[in-house]
Enzyme design. Structure first.
Site, PDB file in Angstrom:
ATOM      1  CD  GLU A  85     -11.636  99.169 -12.658  1.00  0.00           C
ATOM      2  OE1 GLU A  85     -11.939 100.195 -13.695  1.00  0.00           O
ATOM      3  OE2 GLU A  85     -11.670  97.996 -12.763  1.00  0.00           O
ATOM      4  CG  ASP A  96     -10.324  96.462 -10.070  1.00  0.00           C
ATOM      5  OD1 ASP A  96     -11.228  97.169 -10.043  1.00  0.00           O
ATOM      6  OD2 ASP A  96      -9.641  96.375 -11.125  1.00  0.00           O
ATOM      7  CD  GLU A 112     -12.452  91.635 -11.000  1.00  0.00           C
ATOM      8  OE1 GLU A 112     -12.434  90.607 -11.380  1.00  0.00           O
ATOM      9  OE2 GLU A 112     -12.457  92.748 -11.624  1.00  0.00           O
ATOM     10  CG  HIS A 151      -8.022  89.368  -9.772  1.00  0.00           C
ATOM     11  ND1 HIS A 151      -7.317  88.708 -10.908  1.00  0.00           N
ATOM     12  CD2 HIS A 151      -8.467  90.753 -10.247  1.00  0.00           C
ATOM     13  CE1 HIS A 151      -7.088  89.638 -11.783  1.00  0.00           C
ATOM     14  NE2 HIS A 151      -7.825  90.657 -11.575  1.00  0.00           N
ATOM     15  CB  THR A 152      -5.567  93.311  -6.025  1.00  0.00           C
ATOM     16  OG1 THR A 152      -4.190  92.728  -6.131  1.00  0.00           O
ATOM     17  CG2 THR A 152      -6.088  92.668  -4.857  1.00  0.00           C
ATOM     18  CG  ASN A 153      -5.443  95.135 -12.190  1.00  0.00           C
ATOM     19  OD1 ASN A 153      -4.198  95.599 -12.504  1.00  0.00           O
ATOM     20  ND2 ASN A 153      -6.057  94.603 -13.517  1.00  0.00           N
ATOM     21  NE  ARG A 162       0.853  99.636 -13.063  1.00  0.00           N
ATOM     22  CZ  ARG A 162       0.104 100.519 -13.928  1.00  0.00           C
ATOM     23  NH1 ARG A 162      -1.305 100.995 -13.404  1.00  0.00           N
ATOM     24  NH2 ARG A 162       0.656 101.456 -14.727  1.00  0.00           N
ATOM     25  CD  GLU A 163      -3.428  91.633 -14.589  1.00  0.00           C
ATOM     26  OE1 GLU A 163      -2.228  91.492 -14.524  1.00  0.00           O
ATOM     27  OE2 GLU A 163      -4.199  91.968 -15.482  1.00  0.00           O
ATOM     28  CD1 TRP A 179     -13.994  85.903 -17.277  1.00  0.00           C
ATOM     29  CD2 TRP A 179     -12.684  85.568 -15.482  1.00  0.00           C
ATOM     30  NE1 TRP A 179     -14.522  86.550 -16.302  1.00  0.00           N
ATOM     31  CE2 TRP A 179     -13.572  86.836 -15.370  1.00  0.00           C
ATOM     32  CE3 TRP A 179     -11.627  85.671 -14.475  1.00  0.00           C
ATOM     33  CZ2 TRP A 179     -13.754  87.736 -14.485  1.00  0.00           C
ATOM     34  CZ3 TRP A 179     -11.627  86.497 -13.461  1.00  0.00           C
ATOM     35  CH2 TRP A 179     -12.706  87.582 -13.243  1.00  0.00           C
ATOM     36  N   GLY A 216      -9.515  78.942 -14.024  1.00  0.00           N
ATOM     37  CA  GLY A 216      -9.473  79.471 -15.446  1.00  0.00           C
ATOM     38  C   GLY A 216     -10.650  79.382 -16.301  1.00  0.00           C
TER      39      GLY A 216
END
Ligand SMILES: *[C@@H]1O[C@H](CO)[C@@H](O)[C@H](O)[C@H]1NC(C)=O
Ligand SMILES: *[C@@H]1O[C@H](CO)[C@@H](O)[C@H](O)[C@H]1NC(C)=O
Length: 289
Positions: free
Chosen positions: A103, A105, A107, A120-122, A131-132, A197, A201
Site C-alpha cells: 500500500e 498512502d 491521507e 499523512h503518508t505511509n 512508516r509514517e 484521532w 489527535g
C-alpha cells in the site's frame, strides 16, 4: 524481465503499458473508476471530468480504479473539504489485496477553518506499514485543485505535490526490507469520519452542522503498467517501453533539493527520527543515503 512476474501468483499477469506513447489520452472517471460505496454520496459529474465524494453523519463514500497497476506514475488533482473539515479524512492511496498487501498512502487530515491540514503518508510492504511521514502543505489545499502524484517503479516510491517531491521511499531490498513489486494495486479514495484521532489527535470533533463535507477530484492520469489476469507478458516490452522513462526515473539534483526544502520546512513527523518509537535502532531503510 521476469522481475515483473510474481512467482507467488498462480495467475499470470499481462502488463500493458498505457499512455507511454507521446499522445496523451485524457482520462475519464467513467472509464477508469467505480464509485464503490456511500449510497449516492460519491458522484461522477461533468461528462466524467469531475468526481466528488461526500460525507455526512450517516456515511462517507469512496471509489476505486477499474484497473490494477504494477508500477506507474499516477497523477490526480484533488480539492479537499473546505471550511471546518476537522475530524474528516480524505484518503487517496494504492493498495493490493490479501493479508500480505502492499500500500502507498496519502491521507489528508482535516482541520478547523484556517488551521492547517496534515498530509499523512505511509508505505506498506507485504502487510507491514509503520512508516509514517507527515507534512503541512505550503498552500491551502481547499482553495483550489492541486496535483498529488505517486511514482512507483522498481527503484523507488516517490510522493509529489504539484511536481515537488515530498517523500522518497527507496527500494531497500538489499538491506532485507521488502519492496512492493509483485502485487498489482488499485487506486482507492475515500472520505470518512475519523474524529477519534484525525484532528489534533482526536481533540477536535467533526461539526456535523457543516455536513455534507465534499472533496473533489479531476484530471487523473496514469502512465502505468496495467495488470490483466489470464495471459503473461512483461511491462515495458515492445515499442511502448522506449517512452516509459518513469520506469527508471530516480531523483535528479534539483528534485533532491526540493525534497530537502520540503523536509526542512514542512515535515512535521518522520518515523525515521522518532527515537522513542525505535529505542533499539531505526528500521534499515532509514539509514539509506
Ligand atoms: C490543526 O491545527 C492545529 C493548530 O494549528 C495543529 O496543531 C494541527 O497539526 C493541525 N492539523 C491537524 C490535522 O490536527
Ligand atoms: C492535467 O494533468 C496533466 C498531466 O498530469 C497536466 O499536464 C495538465 O496541466 C493538467 N490540466 C489541468 C487543467 O490542470
Amino acid at each position: 524481465m521476469d522481475l515483473f512476474l510474481s512467482r507467488k501468483f498462480m495467475i499470470l499477469v499481462l502488463l500493458v503499458c498505457l499512455g507511454c506513447g507521446s499522445s496523451f489520452v485524457s482520462a475519464n472517471f467513467y472509464n477508469d473508476f467505480d464509485v464503490t460505496w456511500g449510497d449516492g454520496r460519491g458522484k461522477i459529474l461533468e461528462n466524467g471530468e469531475l468526481l466528488t465524494l461526500s460525507l455526512d453523519k450517516s456515511s462517507g463514500s469512496g471509489f476505486e480504479s477499474k484497473n490494477e497497476y504494477l508500477f506507474g506514475k499516477i497523477d490526480m488533482q484533488l480539492k479537499l473539504v473546505p471550511g471546518n473539515s476537522a475530524g474528516t479524512v480524505t484518503a487517496y492511496y494504492l493498495s493490493s489485496t490479501g493479508s500480505n498487501w502492499d500500500e502507498i498512502d496519502f491521507e489528508f487530515l482535516g482541520n478547523l477553518s484556517g488551521d492547517p491540514y496534515i498530509l499523512h503518508t505511509n508505505v506498506f510492504s507485504q502487510g507491514k506499514g509503520n512508516r509514517e511521514q507527515q507534512f503541512y502543505l505550503w498552500f491551502d489545499p481547499t482553495a483550489d485543485f492541486h496535483t498529488y502524484s505517486i511514482l512507483w517503479n522498481p527503484q523507488l516510491i516517490l510522493f509529489s505535490v504539484d511536481g515537488t517531491p515530498i517523500r522518497e521511499f527507496k527500494n531497500a531490498e538489499a538491506k532485507g526490507v521488502p519492496f512492493p513489486k509483485n502485487q498489482p494495486m488499485r487506486i482507492h479514495s475515500s472520505l470518512w469520519n475519523a474524529d477519534d484521532w484525525a484532528t489534533r489527535g482526536g481533540l477536535v470533533k467533526t461539526d456535523w452542522s457543516q455536513a455534507p463535507f465534499t472533496a473533489s477530484y479531476r484530471n487523473f492520469s496514469a502512465n502505468a503498467c496495467v495488470a490483466v489476469s489470464g495471459t503473461s507478458t512483461s511491462c515495458g516490452s515492445g515499442s511502448a517501453s522506449s517512452n516509459a522513462a518513469w520506469l527508471t526515473e530516480v531523483l535528479d539534483s534539483s528534485q533532491q533539493e526540493k525534497l530537502l526544502w520540503v523536509q526542512k520546512n514542512y515535515m512535521i513527523y518522520n518515523y525515521c527520527s522518532d527515537s522513542k518509537r525505535f529505542p533499539q535502532g531505526y528500521p534499515p531503510e532509514c539509514n539509506m543515503a
